[in-house]
Design a protein around this motif. Structure first.
Motif, PDB file in Angstrom:
ATOM      1  N   LEU A   1      -5.624  -0.227   1.532  1.00 33.99           N
ATOM      2  CA  LEU A   1      -5.818   0.473   0.259  1.00 33.99           C
ATOM      3  C   LEU A   1      -7.058   1.346   0.298  1.00 33.99           C
ATOM      4  O   LEU A   1      -7.071   2.458  -0.244  1.00 33.99           O
ATOM      5  CB  LEU A   1      -5.923  -0.548  -0.881  1.00 33.99           C
ATOM      6  CG  LEU A   1      -4.662  -1.346  -1.190  1.00 33.99           C
ATOM      7  CD1 LEU A   1      -4.926  -2.336  -2.319  1.00 33.99           C
ATOM      8  CD2 LEU A   1      -3.521  -0.425  -1.569  1.00 33.99           C
TER       9      LEU A   1
ATOM     10  N   SER B   1       0.811  -1.223   0.000  1.00 38.92           N
ATOM     11  CA  SER B   1       0.000   0.000   0.000  1.00 38.92           C
ATOM     12  C   SER B   1       0.842   1.270   0.000  1.00 38.92           C
ATOM     13  O   SER B   1       0.295   2.371  -0.081  1.00 38.92           O
ATOM     14  CB  SER B   1      -0.933   0.006   1.215  1.00 38.92           C
ATOM     15  OG  SER B   1      -0.187   0.026   2.424  1.00 38.92           O
TER      16      SER B   1
ATOM     17  N   TYR C   1      -4.760   3.022  -8.915  1.00 36.19           N
ATOM     18  CA  TYR C   1      -5.826   2.316  -8.208  1.00 36.19           C
ATOM     19  C   TYR C   1      -6.636   1.452  -9.166  1.00 36.19           C
ATOM     20  O   TYR C   1      -6.962   0.297  -8.879  1.00 36.19           O
ATOM     21  CB  TYR C   1      -6.757   3.315  -7.520  1.00 36.19           C
ATOM     22  CG  TYR C   1      -6.372   3.658  -6.112  1.00 36.19           C
ATOM     23  CD1 TYR C   1      -6.492   2.706  -5.098  1.00 36.19           C
ATOM     24  CD2 TYR C   1      -5.904   4.915  -5.774  1.00 36.19           C
ATOM     25  CE1 TYR C   1      -6.140   3.020  -3.796  1.00 36.19           C
ATOM     26  CE2 TYR C   1      -5.544   5.237  -4.475  1.00 36.19           C
ATOM     27  CZ  TYR C   1      -5.671   4.277  -3.486  1.00 36.19           C
ATOM     28  OH  TYR C   1      -5.324   4.581  -2.196  1.00 36.19           O
TER      29      TYR C   1
ATOM     30  N   PHE D   1       0.353   3.925  -2.753  1.00 40.88           N
ATOM     31  CA  PHE D   1      -0.908   4.642  -2.613  1.00 40.88           C
ATOM     32  C   PHE D   1      -0.840   5.640  -1.465  1.00 40.88           C
ATOM     33  O   PHE D   1      -1.410   6.729  -1.540  1.00 40.88           O
ATOM     34  CB  PHE D   1      -2.035   3.640  -2.396  1.00 40.88           C
ATOM     35  CG  PHE D   1      -2.100   2.582  -3.457  1.00 40.88           C
ATOM     36  CD1 PHE D   1      -2.791   2.808  -4.627  1.00 40.88           C
ATOM     37  CD2 PHE D   1      -1.433   1.380  -3.298  1.00 40.88           C
ATOM     38  CE1 PHE D   1      -2.836   1.846  -5.617  1.00 40.88           C
ATOM     39  CE2 PHE D   1      -1.470   0.410  -4.283  1.00 40.88           C
ATOM     40  CZ  PHE D   1      -2.176   0.644  -5.450  1.00 40.88           C
TER      41      PHE D   1
ATOM     42  N   CYS E   1      -6.223   4.466   2.056  1.00 37.48           N
ATOM     43  CA  CYS E   1      -5.515   5.400   1.173  1.00 37.48           C
ATOM     44  C   CYS E   1      -6.484   6.092   0.224  1.00 37.48           C
ATOM     45  O   CYS E   1      -6.351   7.281  -0.072  1.00 37.48           O
ATOM     46  CB  CYS E   1      -4.448   4.654   0.378  1.00 37.48           C
ATOM     47  SG  CYS E   1      -3.115   3.968   1.366  1.00 37.48           S
TER      48      CYS E   1
END
Length: 1132
Positions: A781, A711, A813, A714, A784
């Motif tokens: 995620l 992650s 993404y 992100f 984020c």
């Protein structure tokens, strides 16, 4: 032979008759002719006694010509080995006595010269000469300072001295105070020939008189005080500095250690080189260097080092050496270090100055001579600090320019040989041993050797200080790029050699815990020093990147050269004292708080050495500019370094420390660093095919670390620039408006996808830990994504360059969402066999649920972004809708389809509502997705009941799609309605749909069934031949011996549930056979068959059908109203 004898008889007769000149001339001619004729030599030998008796008498003749000729003939007789061999002892004694008397008494210059010449060429043996030593020496000394003042006589006397010295060295040394003064005094002569003649003599007899006997030094002291010092000053005043300093060099050698007992005289003498060293004439400076070697000879007489062999430290046949502390104390006590300091002072000054290259070369030569003279004392730490360190530092600070590159190479070779002596087989034995076997370094000028011994831990600091000098030189701004690279490479070369010695020390069984910690502490302090000092230089551009690259190479070298057993041992903990860690401010990011609590890097925490090195490595990486030609090298180095760490050390410890540092440096330019690290981990996983940290229980630290690593890209892009500024003092934020930005983000995703795939394939895809892993990853995620959504709300506070970054982030993404969806297609729902095998297993729904929820959340954010700022070439949207369409097309189970609708409805509504602003590709894929959703709803297994509950769920979407301006959306929706909800008899329509349904129904586009039809008419319309629906379907299964009966919840069933039947009909319906009850339970989803096919499905054999055959046939045969009426009559 008879002819030769006759000639000799005639010569003898001539001598006797008085014709001596003719006789000796003839004899001399005969001798010259017989030198190559053995017959003539044999004849001479036969008459040698007779001739010698005559010659010895005539050498003292008053006639100079006769005496000279006789001496020449005598010289031949005592020089030729064949003739010397037959000379009787008495004759030899007579010859020596006659020559001595002649030299001492003659007034004739030529005769005296020839007499001394005879003395210098005679070939009598040493014992015979020793018996006449005193008389010969007296004659020679007399000839040196002959009263005639003949320089030629002096020259012959010098040759005679050299002859005596070669035969009687010990006696000549003992009596050097008698014959040496006449020679060294001539060094100050104004006559060049006389000076040169004396110096050549001294050079030839140097081994005899050096180190000088005390008696000679005392004589010289007197001469210096009386006349020589004054004469030297006169030469200086007359500009003859070279001549003066040459003489000074010999004088100081001949004084030897006695000079230290006459400090006043020595101080006066030192004023001479003080004058010449400062002269601007290179010739004078070079002469001064050579003369300074005389002071080295005089003062440097190292004591014999007392070495002890420690048997417990024997390893692989190598006896390691240790100098006793008593030796060092003795060295300091006897003033030895003061002498070294005196010698080194002008050398260091000269090598540090901008002198001519020839002067530097001469200075190096003198320095090497000093190292050679120090013998094994050069290994003493106190001596090294005086001799090696300042001189090497002075050379290195000059820089490796064209004039000094040879000096650099010499020092580097010297130091490397000293360092590697630790790794060579060395046997040093004390004075009672037979020999020494020492490491030796040869130099170009005079082939001086330096005796290095294996060094110990106490000298580690010295080596590292020298290396740090090299690195410091590379950090000077005025040094050009080429020389900086040369210095960095040289430093790394020496450091690798040092690490080899350190490794040997750490691996020795005899090394105790304290020594290991001392070693590690010294090395790590050095790493800290170079990292922090190089970073504090604030270098930008190519040179700054070079320095950072060098630091990374040093850390890499320590990590690879020293063993994991040492660096990751739980016993060896060091304090994390890096000052940049002290300045770190942890990112206030709630989604990572759980992880940061587990493995937070805290200043002064006790960590393993490998963690210390990793943290130092990343600190340097984060501060590098990443904008120079070295960028690719640095990134390649990061990739290889972390691959090695993950492969050779504990991967979990490495991962935790690395992740903790990454989240303290959240900045866009760190994505390149993340890419390199991720590649290293991927390579490691692919090589070993497993990673222990991935096989841990769910919610473990390892899973959190992996999720945090995945992650990180992100998190970087979700952190606003105004909040992601420098977290460390001096850390410059890099702009992220690179023209290659999109290409970089595509590369980031490719690396992300590769790492994710490797992580997934390294573990069992159906294990429960995988579900937790995906859940944790989705949670991070999604966090984020939420952060990015909040960032978009405050977009006005961001600078323009960062606004561009959100499109890249959204694309990133989108690619990840597509990756998740495609993975579900291929691994979960893409295979019927797999789906049937695992039906009822929560894994399928769990993974699909995670992927769809993430896709839904992303679609909402993406639509919000693109609705306000129309897309410009964002291809990920169309690909995402295509992936969703693929997912829904593979779904057949009712619960999966309903789950898909529940999750996707909300974002899909947003996208359908704004379809007019999307590009054609997105529109097309969105239409396909919607069509696929409608098709799946109608083909569900088991069939879906399109009742009021489902209608309420679909109402928002149907409201937009039934009356959508785009026919490709509205037409499939109307068709879907008419075939599903339009077939229903009783529905509760949501308020939001009324106006749409009213308009479309009045236009005849959709069907709305009336609720008040008579019961019989409804039955007739339902059970008509053309429109009748089967109560159940019989389909073949994969098993050839069984069939599947699927009960369909049609409108008849709905009617039976909604309307009241007569009590008799109800009672009749309760009177069912056991088989009918079982079928009813299967219809209502109350039971699973033994094959695990799920609710609403039952597998029967042919025997099963025979038991309930009548009802089945009856149900299939009812086709007309008359039959229905008959059924109703029977029921009443």
């Amino acid at each position: 032979m008879s002819n030769s004898s006759d000639q000799l008889e005639e010569i003898k007769a001539l001598i006797s008759s008085g014709s001596k000149c003719l006789a000796y001339s003839t004899l001399l001619h005969f001798q010259e002719q017989s030198s190559g004729d053995p017959t003539s030599i044999q004849a001479l030998a036969g008459m040698s006694q007779t001739l010698l008796s005559l010659i010895v008498v005539d050498i003292s003749d008053d006639d100079e010509e006769i005496a000279a000729l006789a001496l020449k003939c005598l010289g031949f007789m005592i020089y030729h080995p064949s003739l010397v061999a037959v000379i009787a002892v008495d004759d030899a004694n007579l010859i020596i006595e006659s020559l001595v008397r002649l030299i001492m008494t003659t007034k004739m210059k030529s005769v005296c010269n020839l007499g001394v010449w005879c003395t210098s060429i005679q070939q009598f043996n040493a014992p015979f000469l020793d018996s006449h030593y005193n008389s010969l020496l007296q004659a020679v000394v007399h000839a040196l300072d002959n009263p005639i003042g003949s320089l030629s006589t002096t020259f012959e006397a010098i040759q005679a001295l050299i002859k005596l010295a070669s035969n009687l060295s010990e006696r000549m040394r003992d009596s050097s105070h008698l014959w040496a003064p006449p020679i060294y005094r001539r060094l100050l002569s104004f006559d060049k020939k006389e000076r040169d003649m004396s110096e050549r003599c001294l050079l030839k007899i140097k081994p005899i008189i050096l180190p000088p006997p005390l008696v000679l030094s005392k004589v010289l002291v007197k001469d210096m005080k009386q006349i020589l010092l004054t004469k030297m000053k006169e030469l200086l005043n007359q500009g003859m500095k070279v001549q003066a300093i040459h003489a000074w060099g010999w004088f100081i050698r001949l004084l030897g250690s006695y000079a230290m007992k006459n400090r006043q005289l020595t101080n006066e003498m030192l004023k001479i080189p003080e004058n010449t060293f400062s002269d601007l004439n290179p010739q004078v400076q070079i002469a001064s260097q050579f003369a300074w070697e005389g002071l080295i000879d005089a003062l440097i007489h190292p004591p014999i080092l007392a070495c002890e062999t420690n048997a417990s430290k024997e390893e692989k046949g190598v006896q390691h050496l240790q100098k006793s502390r008593e030796t060092s104390d003795r060295i300091q006590a006897n003033g030895f270090l003061k002498s070294i300091r005196l010698v080194m002072t002008p050398l260091t000054g000269i090598i540090s100055s901008k002198c001519d290259i020839s002067v530097h070369s001469s200075c190096l030569n003198t320095w090497c001579y000093l190292l050679h003279k120090l013998d094994t004392s050069v290994n003493d730490p106190s001596v090294l600090k005086l001799v090696l360190e300042p001189f090497c530092e002075a050379i290195f600070r000059l820089g490796p320019h064209s004039k000094s590159v040879s000096s650099w190479n010499l020092c580097l070779d010297l130091l490397d040989d000293f360092i590697l002596a630790k790794c060579k087989d060395v046997e040093y034995v004390t004075s009672n041993s037979a020999s020494h076997h020492l490491s030796a370094t040869k130099f170009l000028w005079k082939q001086y050797s330096v005796k290095w011994l294996p060094w110990d831990i106490s000298q580690l600091d010295f080596h590292l200080n020298i290396i740090f000098i090299l690195i410091s030189q590379a950090s000077i701004a005025t040094v050009n790029h080429e020389y900086k690279s040369f210095a960095c490479d040289a430093a790394l070369r020496l450091f690798l050699s040092v690490l080899k010695g350190v490794r040997l020390e750490l691996e020795k069984p005899s090394t105790n815990y304290n020594d290991i910690m001392l070693c590690l502490g010294i090395v790590l302090r050095f790493i800290k020093k170079i990292c922090e000092d190089v970073s504090s230089e604030g270098s930008d551009g190519s040179d700054g990147s070079d320095l950072h690259h060098t630091c990374l190479q040093f850390i890499d070298a320590v990590t690879k050269e020293l063993q994991p057993a040492t660096l990751e041992s739980p016993l060896y903990k060091v304090s994390l004292d890096l000052k940049y860690i002290d300045k770190l401010q942890s990112v206030n990011n709630i989604r990572h708080a759980k992880f940061m609590e587990i493995c937070s890097i805290i200043h002064m925490n006790m960590v393993s050495p490998v963690v210390y090195l990793l943290v130092a490595y990343l600190c340097v990486v984060f501060q590098s500019t990443m904008k120079t030609s070295k960028t690719e090298l640095i990134l390649q180095g990061i990739h290889k370094y972390f691959k090695f760490l993950f492969s050779s050390y504990d991967p979990l410890e490495t991962l935790l420390a690395m992740i903790s540092l990454l989240y303290n440096y959240v900045s866009p330019h760190c994505l390149n660093i993340w890419v390199a690290i991720a590649k290293g981990l991927t390579d490691c996983i692919d090589d070993v095919k497993e990673l222990s940290l991935l096989r841990m229980e769910s919610n473990s630290t390892g899973f959190l670390a992996i999720c945090s690593l995945l992650s990180y890209p992100f998190s970087v892009c979700s952190c606003p620039q105004k909040n992601s500024a420098s977290l460390v003092s001096g850390f410059s934020q890099q702009p992220h408006v690179s023209p290659q930005r999109k290409l970089d983000f595509e590369h980031v995703f490719e690396v992300w996808k590769t790492l994710y795939s490797s992580l997934k394939t390294s573990q069992n895809v159906y294990c429960s830990a995988t579900n937790s892993f995906l859940e944790d990853l989705y949670s991070m995620l999604n966090g984020c994504l939420d952060e990015h959504a909040r960032m978009l709300d405050g977009a006005n506070d961001l600078d323009l360059s960062y606004k561009d970054l959100d499109l890249d982030l959204l694309s990133l993404y989108g690619n990840v969402v597509i990756c998740f969806l495609e993975e579900n297609n291929t691994s979960e729902v893409g295979s019927d066999k797999s789906r049937h095998k695992h039906i009822g297993d929560c894994k399928i729904s769990s993974n699909l649920n995670v992927s769809l929820r993430f896709a839904s959340r992303f679609l909402k954010v993406l639509c919000t972004k693109l609705a306000t700022e129309p897309p410009t070439g964002l291809l990920v949207t169309s690909r995402l809708f295509s992936a969703l369409a693929c997912v829904i097309s593979c779904l057949h189970m009712k619960q999966d389809i309903v789950l898909f609708i529940e999750i996707i409805s909300c974002p899909l509504l947003q996208w359908v509502s704004h379809i007019e602003i999307w590009d054609e590709s997105t529109k097309y894929q969105l239409q396909l997705l919607w069509t696929e959703i409608l098709n799946c709803l109608r083909s569900s297994q088991p069939p879906i009941i399109f009742d009021s509950v489902l209608l309420k769920l679909q109402a928002p979407l149907l409201e937009k799609t039934l009356e959508h301006p785009n026919p490709s959306i509205s037409e499939p929706t109307i068709t879907f309605w008419n075939s599903t909800y339009g077939e229903q008899i009783k529905l509760d329509y949501p308020q939001s749909l009324l106006h749409v349904l009213d308009k479309l129904s009045r236009n005849g586009n959709i069907n709305l069934r009336k609720r008040s039809l008579p019961y019989l008419e409804r039955c007739r319309s339902r059970l008509g031949v053309n429109t009748a629906l089967q109560r159940y379907r019989v389909t073949a299964t994969h098993n050839m011996s069984s069939k599947r009966v699927e009960f369909v919840e049609d409108t008849v069933n709905q009617l039976q549930h909604e309307e009241k039947l007569s009590p008799r009909l109800k009672r009749k319906s309760l009177e069912l056979t056991e088989h009918q009850k079982e079928v009813r339970r299967a219809q209502q989803g109350r039971e699973r068959d033994c094959s695990g096919h799920g609710p609403g499905i039952r597998t029967y054999t042919s025997v099963d059908f025979s038991q309930g055959n009548e009802d089945s046939q009856e149900s299939q045969e009812i086709r007309d109203p008359e039959s229905i009426m008959e059924m109703l009559k029977r029921a009443t």
